[in-house]
Design a protein around this motif. Structure first.
Motif, PDB file in Angstrom:
ATOM      1  N   HIS A 246       0.845  -1.194   0.000  1.00  0.00           N
ATOM      2  CA  HIS A 246       0.000   0.000   0.000  1.00  0.00           C
ATOM      3  C   HIS A 246       0.884   1.249   0.000  1.00  0.00           C
ATOM      4  O   HIS A 246       1.837   1.335   0.771  1.00  0.00           O
ATOM      5  CB  HIS A 246      -0.900  -0.013   1.229  1.00  0.00           C
ATOM      6  N   HIS A 248       0.744   5.119   0.489  1.00  0.00           N
ATOM      7  CA  HIS A 248      -0.032   6.267   0.943  1.00  0.00           C
ATOM      8  C   HIS A 248       0.297   7.510   0.124  1.00  0.00           C
ATOM      9  O   HIS A 248       1.356   7.616  -0.482  1.00  0.00           O
ATOM     10  CB  HIS A 248       0.294   6.551   2.412  1.00  0.00           C
ATOM     11  N   HIS A 412       3.810   0.598   2.803  1.00  0.00           N
ATOM     12  CA  HIS A 412       3.942  -0.604   3.617  1.00  0.00           C
ATOM     13  C   HIS A 412       2.982  -1.689   3.169  1.00  0.00           C
ATOM     14  O   HIS A 412       2.091  -1.461   2.357  1.00  0.00           O
ATOM     15  CB  HIS A 412       3.668  -0.252   5.084  1.00  0.00           C
ATOM     16  N   HIS A 414      -0.142  -4.143   3.753  1.00  0.00           N
ATOM     17  CA  HIS A 414      -1.385  -4.075   4.508  1.00  0.00           C
ATOM     18  C   HIS A 414      -1.715  -5.389   5.188  1.00  0.00           C
ATOM     19  O   HIS A 414      -2.829  -5.576   5.664  1.00  0.00           O
ATOM     20  CB  HIS A 414      -2.539  -3.611   3.611  1.00  0.00           C
TER      21      HIS A 414
END
Ligand SMILES: [Cu+2]
Length: 447
Positions: A246, A248, A412, A414
């Motif tokens: 993931h 962000h 990172h 998930h």
């Protein structure tokens, strides 16, 4: 021509609180006095012209006899193998260094690939026998950022890139190997508790590459770019679980899978790509993702290699002027921008070429009441201001790790379990993208 040798090493995990034995393919020229590295060497090739660059790797196996044979497979490449003995997938080198296996393939297709041991990969890849291959398109020149594309098409253009080579580890297997108890190794009982990006876990991934206290883990993973740049993520899963990675901060575009651009026809670019915020990379898979963070309306949309300073060094001057000042930019082609500046409600006047662009709405109070400093807790990456490039007051001794006032975005897995190092949180598959203000110098790539 590369000479590989498989041998033992030990790697530091969890900020050097634990040492585990691992195996590595290592260039023979580097082995004197040096153990292997995790991951194994990252190869970077340029497809000089279609079908002419030939890679030859000679493999010798110096692992202990109970380890058995080793071999190399190169998914995505058509390989010729000679020497050694025939195994299930390819030719294999027996332990004791008694034979040399030669693998030859042509580098004619840009993309992100992995290579790994083709013999008992459930065990050998776990022990460390895997690495990455980056093939760059014809015309790539690392000294010229205008040539940076992943696949030769403008739709795969990027300004900066980072490798995400993902591996996992079950230390029980490594402890059995270290003790010579090969018969106790059972990869069906596999239960991984550590996760590595480019051979390190968080927080070591964000430390500089090549630091002396991680002698066998030379690579880091510290994505960094300036606002407006495009960032290429080369995602490679050498492990056995799928990992929902993931990113962000913004959507990314998936432009390629398994070293093949997602295009409807040659020359169309990645028109079959899609936007997402999470990409689950499956075992054995590679994917190329392009992420950007534009600071919408703060920067020229076509920022690219516009190197002029458009950021004023100190703009934390709240309420000097109660009237909001506005700046408009217009892209004129090439590296030329028209700059217009004025106060809201007045006639906008053009700025002289070369003027610094003052984003004068920055540093002004938000329409909320901010608690007193002592009632706040600051994260390590906070720089004292909600504005990019600005600096504010932090408590005494606050270990602010944000040197330039950039924005940090967590990148990172998930899968919560994968954010630990042997049950200690945080760790594992975590890095932070740093989006720096436009005036911050970026390092150039070295290959
Ligand atoms: Cu998250």
């Amino acid at each position: 021509m590369y000479r590989f040798i498989s041998r033992r090493g030990s790697m530091a995990l969890c900020a050097a609180t634990l040492l585990l034995c691992f195996w590595a393919f290592q260039a023979q020229a580097q082995i004197e006095g040096i153990t292997g590295t995790s991951p194994n060497p990252v190869f970077s090739f340029v497809a000089e012209t279609a079908s002419i660059q030939t890679v030859t790797i000679n493999l010798r196996n110096n692992l202990p006899a109970p380890a058995g044979n080793v071999s190399l497979v190169f998914p995505g490449h058509k390989v010729t193998a000679t020497g050694g003995v025939q195994g299930v997938l390819t030719r294999e080198a027996e332990p004791g260094g008694v034979s040399v296996v030669t693998y030859t393939f042509t580098v004619d297709h840009p993309g992100s690939y992995q290579y790994h041991c083709g013999t008992r990969p459930d065990f050998m890849v776990e022990m460390g026998l895997a690495g990455a291959i980056i093939v760059r398109p014809l015309g790539y020149d690392f000294t010229d950022p205008d040539t940076y594309t992943a696949y030769g098409h403008e739709g795969s253009f990027y300004g900066h890139e980072e490798l995400y080579f993902l591996t996992e580890m079950d230390p029980v297997i490594h402890n059995y190997v270290e003790a010579g108890q090969y018969d106790s190794v059972n990869t069906n009982d596999y239960f991984e508790v550590m996760w590595f990006i480019n051979g390190r876990n968080f927080p070591d991934v964000m430390t500089d590459a090549g630091v002396p206290w991680l002698p066998n883990q030379p690579y880091n993973c510290q994505p960094k770019m300036r606002a407006g740049d495009k960032f290429l993520i080369r995602l490679i899963n050498a492990g056995r679980d799928g990992h929902p990675m993931h990113y962000h901060g913004n959507d990314f575009t998936v432009i390629a899978i398994n070293g093949r651009m997602l295009e409807s026809a040659p020359g169309n670019g990645p028109d079959l790509g899609w936007k997402a915020t999470t990409f689950t990379i499956e075992p054995g898979q590679t994917a190329d993702l392009i992420w950007t963070w534009s600071g919408k309306e703060l920067f020229p949309q076509r920022y690219r290699y516009f190197r002029a300073i458009i950021w004023r060094a100190a703009f934390a001057t709240p309420d000097l002027d109660p009237i909001r000042e506005v700046v408009k930019m217009r892209y004129l082609g090439g590296n030329a921008f028209g700059l217009l500046r004025g106060q809201e409600g007045t006639t906008i006047r053009p700025w002289a070429a070369g003027s610094r662009l003052a984003l004068t709405d920055h540093g002004k109070p938000f329409p909320v009441i901010i608690p007193p400093r002592d009632d706040l807790s600051f994260g390590q990456f906070y720089h004292g201001s909600p504005f990019m490039g600005a600096e504010g007051v932090l408590p005494p001794s606050h270990p602010a790790l944000n040197a330039n006032g950039g924005f940090f975005y967590m990148w990172h897995s998930h899968t919560e379990k994968e954010l630990t190092n042997n049950d200690i949180w945080p760790g594992g598959y975590v890095t932070f993208m740093i989006v720096e203000p436009p005036n911050v110098a970026m390092e150039m790539p070295v290959n």
